[in-house]
Design a protein around this motif. Sequence first.
Motif, PDB file in Angstrom:
ATOM      1  N   HIS A  67     -51.572  42.007 -56.617  1.00 30.96           N
ATOM      2  CA  HIS A  67     -50.914  42.637 -57.765  1.00 30.96           C
ATOM      3  C   HIS A  67     -51.882  42.903 -58.906  1.00 30.96           C
ATOM      4  O   HIS A  67     -51.463  43.103 -60.055  1.00 30.96           O
ATOM      5  CB  HIS A  67     -49.744  41.763 -58.231  1.00 30.96           C
ATOM      6  N   LEU A  68     -53.168  42.925 -58.584  1.00 29.34           N
ATOM      7  CA  LEU A  68     -54.197  43.211 -59.581  1.00 29.34           C
ATOM      8  C   LEU A  68     -54.370  44.729 -59.693  1.00 29.34           C
ATOM      9  O   LEU A  68     -54.254  45.455 -58.702  1.00 29.34           O
ATOM     10  CB  LEU A  68     -55.512  42.564 -59.161  1.00 29.34           C
ATOM     11  N   SER A  69     -54.634  45.179 -60.897  1.00 30.12           N
ATOM     12  CA  SER A  69     -54.870  46.616 -61.107  1.00 30.12           C
ATOM     13  C   SER A  69     -56.133  47.048 -60.373  1.00 30.12           C
ATOM     14  O   SER A  69     -56.970  46.223 -59.995  1.00 30.12           O
ATOM     15  CB  SER A  69     -55.002  46.915 -62.601  1.00 30.12           C
ATOM     16  N   GLU A  70     -56.277  48.355 -60.198  1.00 29.54           N
ATOM     17  CA  GLU A  70     -57.407  48.885 -59.424  1.00 29.54           C
ATOM     18  C   GLU A  70     -58.747  48.509 -60.025  1.00 29.54           C
ATOM     19  O   GLU A  70     -59.724  48.308 -59.298  1.00 29.54           O
ATOM     20  CB  GLU A  70     -57.290  50.405 -59.308  1.00 29.54           C
ATOM     21  N   ASP A  71     -58.802  48.408 -61.360  1.00 32.29           N
ATOM     22  CA  ASP A  71     -60.081  48.052 -61.990  1.00 32.29           C
ATOM     23  C   ASP A  71     -60.301  46.539 -62.055  1.00 32.29           C
ATOM     24  O   ASP A  71     -61.322  46.071 -62.551  1.00 32.29           O
ATOM     25  CB  ASP A  71     -60.188  48.657 -63.390  1.00 32.29           C
ATOM     26  N   GLY A  72     -59.327  45.753 -61.553  1.00 29.93           N
ATOM     27  CA  GLY A  72     -59.484  44.306 -61.460  1.00 29.93           C
ATOM     28  C   GLY A  72     -59.327  43.557 -62.772  1.00 29.93           C
ATOM     29  O   GLY A  72     -59.659  42.381 -62.862  1.00 29.93           O
ATOM     30  N   THR A  73     -58.776  44.208 -63.798  1.00 30.13           N
ATOM     31  CA  THR A  73     -58.710  43.564 -65.117  1.00 30.13           C
ATOM     32  C   THR A  73     -57.313  43.098 -65.506  1.00 30.13           C
ATOM     33  O   THR A  73     -57.173  42.283 -66.418  1.00 30.13           O
ATOM     34  CB  THR A  73     -59.210  44.523 -66.217  1.00 30.13           C
ATOM     35  N   GLN A  74     -56.269  43.608 -64.855  1.00 33.83           N
ATOM     36  CA  GLN A  74     -54.912  43.280 -65.278  1.00 33.83           C
ATOM     37  C   GLN A  74     -54.029  42.931 -64.088  1.00 33.83           C
ATOM     38  O   GLN A  74     -54.203  43.453 -62.993  1.00 33.83           O
ATOM     39  CB  GLN A  74     -54.293  44.453 -66.043  1.00 33.83           C
ATOM     40  N   LEU A  75     -53.065  42.033 -64.351  1.00 33.48           N
ATOM     41  CA  LEU A  75     -52.138  41.575 -63.324  1.00 33.48           C
ATOM     42  C   LEU A  75     -50.750  42.110 -63.645  1.00 33.48           C
ATOM     43  O   LEU A  75     -50.295  42.036 -64.785  1.00 33.48           O
ATOM     44  CB  LEU A  75     -52.119  40.044 -63.309  1.00 33.48           C
ATOM     45  N   ASN A  76     -50.079  42.655 -62.635  1.00 32.08           N
ATOM     46  CA  ASN A  76     -48.737  43.194 -62.821  1.00 32.08           C
ATOM     47  C   ASN A  76     -47.714  42.100 -62.544  1.00 32.08           C
ATOM     48  O   ASN A  76     -47.323  41.864 -61.401  1.00 32.08           O
ATOM     49  CB  ASN A  76     -48.513  44.400 -61.888  1.00 32.08           C
ATOM     50  N   TYR A  77     -47.268  41.422 -63.609  1.00 32.73           N
ATOM     51  CA  TYR A  77     -46.351  40.295 -63.445  1.00 32.73           C
ATOM     52  C   TYR A  77     -44.960  40.737 -63.002  1.00 32.73           C
ATOM     53  O   TYR A  77     -44.226  39.962 -62.401  1.00 32.73           O
ATOM     54  CB  TYR A  77     -46.272  39.487 -64.746  1.00 32.73           C
ATOM     55  N   GLN A  78     -44.582  41.980 -63.307  1.00 31.11           N
ATOM     56  CA  GLN A  78     -43.250  42.453 -62.928  1.00 31.11           C
ATOM     57  C   GLN A  78     -43.121  42.600 -61.414  1.00 31.11           C
ATOM     58  O   GLN A  78     -42.152  42.129 -60.803  1.00 31.11           O
ATOM     59  CB  GLN A  78     -42.956  43.790 -63.623  1.00 31.11           C
ATOM     60  N   THR A  79     -44.092  43.261 -60.784  1.00 31.99           N
ATOM     61  CA  THR A  79     -44.032  43.409 -59.326  1.00 31.99           C
ATOM     62  C   THR A  79     -44.287  42.072 -58.639  1.00 31.99           C
ATOM     63  O   THR A  79     -43.734  41.800 -57.577  1.00 31.99           O
ATOM     64  CB  THR A  79     -45.060  44.447 -58.830  1.00 31.99           C
TER      65      THR A  79
END
Length: 314
Positions: A67-79
């Motif tokens: 669930h990490l963004s493509e650039d590896g900097t953010q996590l999508n807590y909703q999904t």
Amino acid sequence: KEMWSFVKNMFLKPIVLNITPNGSAIATASFVNSSLNNIPSDQNSIFRAMELSRCLNRIILNLHSEHLSEDGTQLNYQTLKTSKIFAEYKILTNQLITIDLQAINTCHQLKMAFFLNLYNALTIHGLIEIGVPNTITSRLHFFQTTSYNISGMIFSLDDIEHGILRANKKHSASVILYQQFLPDDPRLNYSLSEIQFDPRIHFALVCGAKSCPPIRLYSAENIERALDLAAKNFCNNNVNFELSPRKKIKLSPIFNWFATDFGITRITQLQYVSNFLDGEKKELLLNFINEHLNNPLELENLIEFEKYNWDLNA
């Protein structure tokens, strides 16, 4: 102390995340049947406790990567919250209630690895289920109340960090006056001793913020190497220098909040940090120290503690 105990009991009710909605604990005989955590139920108590803590952390690592963004900097807590793996994770946490915590109490490396893994997993679990604290007060409340039932005892994030891993030291927040566990608290039996306390835990504990370290997997076998790696990574990223127009050492506030964990004086604290620096940064810090050995107050004036970035990596 009695008043502080009363305040905690009245206003800091633990939010226990491995209890079913009707208040009863799930205590099944075997772990969730998943390739991530399919562990034989007939193993000895030490193996069971350690594998459980590693499994929980391993699932969190898998969730992170998925669930990490493509650039590896953010996590999508909703999904992440609605994923099948997280649903399995929540079921697996109920196994913590029935483990034999005493089994790992004979070896401090086992205990340290067990509680580091659980702390980091519980933090992410809490951020997903409870939500993100965005003020000083709500952050204090989050870490004081987000909890697991482990072996029939309630352990919050603060209990694990300050009571267990920091050898029952006082909380870094100035408003909290006493040690995490009072003398008659049965959880005190599982605290690391002063001799066993290792300041490198500060480079391994995950709070979900952008300024905190990345999640790693710990075991009794790898803990020395893993903590060294965590310390080197954190220090090289969070110790910086300005050489003009005025010399400055720029440090993470971790080195201020927990200053005495790293040494008695500022000189010994910086000497400790220098052990984990590479190349030019190590040389610069040692030069700063050597230039001010006889004038520690002047050295103190050269230190700038940077603002901690509490923004969620989401």
